[in-house]
Design an enzyme around this catalytic site. Structure first.
Site, PDB file in Angstrom:
ATOM      1  N   PRO A 271       8.242 -10.072  -5.640  1.00  0.00           N
ATOM      2  CA  PRO A 271       8.256  -9.041  -6.684  1.00  0.00           C
ATOM      3  C   PRO A 271       9.684  -8.642  -7.033  1.00  0.00           C
ATOM      4  O   PRO A 271      10.497  -8.396  -6.146  1.00  0.00           O
ATOM      5  CB  PRO A 271       7.496  -7.885  -6.040  1.00  0.00           C
ATOM      6  CG  PRO A 271       7.673  -8.089  -4.564  1.00  0.00           C
ATOM      7  CD  PRO A 271       7.718  -9.569  -4.357  1.00  0.00           C
ATOM      8  N   MET A 272       9.970  -8.583  -8.328  1.00  0.00           N
ATOM      9  CA  MET A 272      11.325  -8.237  -8.787  1.00  0.00           C
ATOM     10  C   MET A 272      11.241  -7.335 -10.007  1.00  0.00           C
ATOM     11  O   MET A 272      10.721  -7.734 -11.056  1.00  0.00           O
ATOM     12  CB  MET A 272      12.112  -9.510  -9.121  1.00  0.00           C
ATOM     13  CG  MET A 272      12.445 -10.345  -7.904  1.00  0.00           C
ATOM     14  SD  MET A 272      13.206 -11.943  -8.333  1.00  0.00           S
ATOM     15  CE  MET A 272      11.743 -12.868  -8.845  1.00  0.00           C
ATOM     16  N   THR A 273      11.731  -6.119  -9.867  1.00  0.00           N
ATOM     17  CA  THR A 273      11.704  -5.157 -10.964  1.00  0.00           C
ATOM     18  C   THR A 273      12.603  -5.613 -12.099  1.00  0.00           C
ATOM     19  O   THR A 273      13.759  -5.974 -11.881  1.00  0.00           O
ATOM     20  CB  THR A 273      12.153  -3.772 -10.464  1.00  0.00           C
ATOM     21  OG1 THR A 273      11.217  -3.319  -9.489  1.00  0.00           O
ATOM     22  CG2 THR A 273      12.210  -2.773 -11.603  1.00  0.00           C
TER      23      THR A 273
ATOM     24  N   GLN B 127       1.841  -5.960  -7.500  1.00  0.00           N
ATOM     25  CA  GLN B 127       2.403  -5.080  -6.485  1.00  0.00           C
ATOM     26  C   GLN B 127       2.173  -3.640  -6.948  1.00  0.00           C
ATOM     27  O   GLN B 127       2.700  -3.212  -7.979  1.00  0.00           O
ATOM     28  CB  GLN B 127       3.889  -5.320  -6.270  1.00  0.00           C
ATOM     29  CG  GLN B 127       4.416  -4.500  -5.083  1.00  0.00           C
ATOM     30  CD  GLN B 127       5.907  -4.593  -4.918  1.00  0.00           C
ATOM     31  OE1 GLN B 127       6.652  -4.046  -5.728  1.00  0.00           O
ATOM     32  NE2 GLN B 127       6.356  -5.263  -3.869  1.00  0.00           N
TER      33      GLN B 127
ATOM     34  N   HIS C 250       3.146  -1.715  -1.994  1.00  0.00           N
ATOM     35  CA  HIS C 250       4.590  -1.658  -1.726  1.00  0.00           C
ATOM     36  C   HIS C 250       4.862  -0.544  -0.719  1.00  0.00           C
ATOM     37  O   HIS C 250       4.893   0.635  -1.064  1.00  0.00           O
ATOM     38  CB  HIS C 250       5.345  -1.401  -3.021  1.00  0.00           C
ATOM     39  CG  HIS C 250       6.822  -1.692  -2.936  1.00  0.00           C
ATOM     40  ND1 HIS C 250       7.493  -1.833  -1.743  1.00  0.00           N
ATOM     41  CD2 HIS C 250       7.767  -1.889  -3.911  1.00  0.00           C
ATOM     42  CE1 HIS C 250       8.766  -2.082  -1.975  1.00  0.00           C
ATOM     43  NE2 HIS C 250       8.958  -2.124  -3.287  1.00  0.00           N
ATOM     44  N   GLY C 251       5.078  -0.958   0.520  1.00  0.00           N
ATOM     45  CA  GLY C 251       5.360   0.003   1.583  1.00  0.00           C
ATOM     46  C   GLY C 251       6.737  -0.175   2.173  1.00  0.00           C
ATOM     47  O   GLY C 251       6.952   0.126   3.351  1.00  0.00           O
ATOM     48  N   ALA C 252       7.688  -0.651   1.358  1.00  0.00           N
ATOM     49  CA  ALA C 252       9.012  -1.000   1.866  1.00  0.00           C
ATOM     50  C   ALA C 252      10.124  -0.233   1.149  1.00  0.00           C
ATOM     51  O   ALA C 252       9.885   0.536   0.224  1.00  0.00           O
ATOM     52  CB  ALA C 252       9.234  -2.511   1.702  1.00  0.00           C
ATOM     53  N   HIS C 253      11.355  -0.432   1.640  1.00  0.00           N
ATOM     54  CA  HIS C 253      12.606  -0.122   0.932  1.00  0.00           C
ATOM     55  C   HIS C 253      12.825   1.349   0.606  1.00  0.00           C
ATOM     56  O   HIS C 253      13.600   1.697  -0.278  1.00  0.00           O
ATOM     57  CB  HIS C 253      12.695  -0.926  -0.376  1.00  0.00           C
ATOM     58  CG  HIS C 253      12.498  -2.390  -0.185  1.00  0.00           C
ATOM     59  ND1 HIS C 253      12.230  -3.252  -1.218  1.00  0.00           N
ATOM     60  CD2 HIS C 253      12.530  -3.151   0.938  1.00  0.00           C
ATOM     61  CE1 HIS C 253      12.092  -4.482  -0.760  1.00  0.00           C
ATOM     62  NE2 HIS C 253      12.276  -4.443   0.556  1.00  0.00           N
TER      63      HIS C 253
ATOM     64  N   TYR D 234      10.545   3.566  -0.545  1.00  0.00           N
ATOM     65  CA  TYR D 234       9.651   4.146  -1.545  1.00  0.00           C
ATOM     66  C   TYR D 234       8.558   4.947  -0.832  1.00  0.00           C
ATOM     67  O   TYR D 234       8.603   5.137   0.377  1.00  0.00           O
ATOM     68  CB  TYR D 234       9.109   3.051  -2.461  1.00  0.00           C
ATOM     69  CG  TYR D 234      10.199   2.389  -3.263  1.00  0.00           C
ATOM     70  CD1 TYR D 234      10.950   3.120  -4.188  1.00  0.00           C
ATOM     71  CD2 TYR D 234      10.528   1.049  -3.076  1.00  0.00           C
ATOM     72  CE1 TYR D 234      11.973   2.525  -4.912  1.00  0.00           C
ATOM     73  CE2 TYR D 234      11.552   0.455  -3.796  1.00  0.00           C
ATOM     74  CZ  TYR D 234      12.271   1.194  -4.711  1.00  0.00           C
ATOM     75  OH  TYR D 234      13.294   0.618  -5.416  1.00  0.00           O
TER      76      TYR D 234
END
Length: 346
Positions: free
Chosen positions: A29-31, A106, A149-152, A154
């Site tokens: 996944p890439m915003t 995602q 999305h449970g990373a980074h 957020y």
């Protein structure tokens, strides 16, 4: 590395429940912020189609936000709610499937504008329900699963991390308590989609505000952290690291995906500078791109079954044909990741 024998592991099929993937390559996944007012258009569909028709086994979409007022602070990040946005996603699903690909959205909440300690129980319940609604819509639209999305750093990760979660109720406290919000989200999504629809959870140790952060300092702590998430219904863990080749803990060469698979028995996705010689943040912090790098070490780890799937980000961002070029041994034709190439984001 260029021989078909040496890359065979990367192009073996894999099944996640009832979903069959043609190979082990996942588009990370890439915003991109190419969805005006949150609505993904035909250009977004074409972007994903190009990767599907060029050999990517599974596409994980850019982060797409749930129906909650604080879920996004960027107007051109796609929504996963509202009739127009969902119609856009349905077109994307149909386009990817027509090209022979598999795709999961995602599902994302960017996080608390203040901190998670300020959320009331009623607001937490609303957010959990919004995640579940997004999961239900994903299944209705024909997606092949979902990724949470449970990373980074957020929202879900803000509950995980002791530095951002100092709650004194049942959502805070020790490591297990800090997983409660995530487990409620996962359980609600599972109820919404049924037992067979794949649920992927992306998590990381590092945060965008702290590259050296650790949710778990040891394998034993990681095992404690992961157990409630498995029990809640996660099918696959997407283990985000900045460089896939770096060991997660002293005394072992296993990376985060390797340890997660070993401790849970669940399939894992590795990610982090695959096919490149530098981590992704260097472009933004130092203005540096990255040259293409050999993937022999990656293949060796995959052959050892350290992990099951390999997520490729920047290399696929600049080169939609990356997977086919790797499969066909055309590595001299790979496009390097540079600031100029990034401007296209095609």
């Amino acid at each position: 590395m260029n021989s078909s024998q040496s890359i065979r592991a990367l192009f073996q099929p894999f099944a996640i429940g009832n979903v069959s993937l043609a190979n082990r390559i996942v588009m990370a996944p890439m915003t991109r912020q190419f969805s005006p007012d949150g609505v993904p258009g035909s250009d977004v569909a074409a972007y994903y189609r190009r990767r599907a028709e060029n050999g990517v086994g599974l596409i994980v979409t850019e982060g797409t936000v749930i129906n909650h007022p604080d879920s996004s602070n960027q107007m051109n990040v796609p929504h996963f709610y509202g009739e127009t946005a969902l119609q856009g996603w349905e077109n994307i699903v149909d386009t990817v499937h027509a090209a022979g690909g598999r795709i999961v959205p995602q599902i994302w909440h960017m996080g608390a504008r203040g901190n998670v300690n300020d959320y009331s129980q009623s607001e937490i319940t609303e957010i959990v329900e919004a995640f579940a609604q997004a999961a239900s819509d994903a299944r209705r639209l024909g997606f092949d699963g979902i990724e949470l999305h449970g990373a980074h750093g957020y929202l879900i990760d803000q509950f995980f991390w002791e530095k951002t979660n100092s709650r004194t109720d049942h959502y805070g406290g020790d490591m297990i308590a800090r997983t409660r919000f995530a487990t409620e989200v996962i359980e609600a999504c599972r109820r919404a989609v049924g037992p067979e629809f794949p649920i992927v959870l992306r998590f990381s140790q590092w945060k965008s505000s702290s590259y050296t952060a650790k949710l778990a300092e040891t394998p034993a702590q990681l095992e404690r952290f992961l157990a409630p998430l498995v029990d809640a219904g996660v099918d696959v863990f997407h283990c985000s690291t900045r460089r896939f080749w770096e060991p997660e803990f002293e005394g072992s060469d296993l990376n985060l995906a390797g340890w997660t698979k070993k401790l849970t028995g669940k399939p894992t996705i590795t990610v982090g500078s695959v096919g490149l010689d530098g981590d992704f943040m260097s472009l933004f912090t130092e203005g540096k791109g990255a040259e293409n790098a050999k993937i022999d070490g990656l293949i060796e780890r995959l052959e050892r079954e350290e992990f099951d799937l390999v997520a490729v980000g920047r290399a696929l961002l600049v080169d939609p044909t990356w997977a086919n070029k790797i499969r066909e041994g055309r590595t001299d034709e790979l496009i390097p990741f540079t600031s100029e190439a990034v401007k296209t984001l095609y």
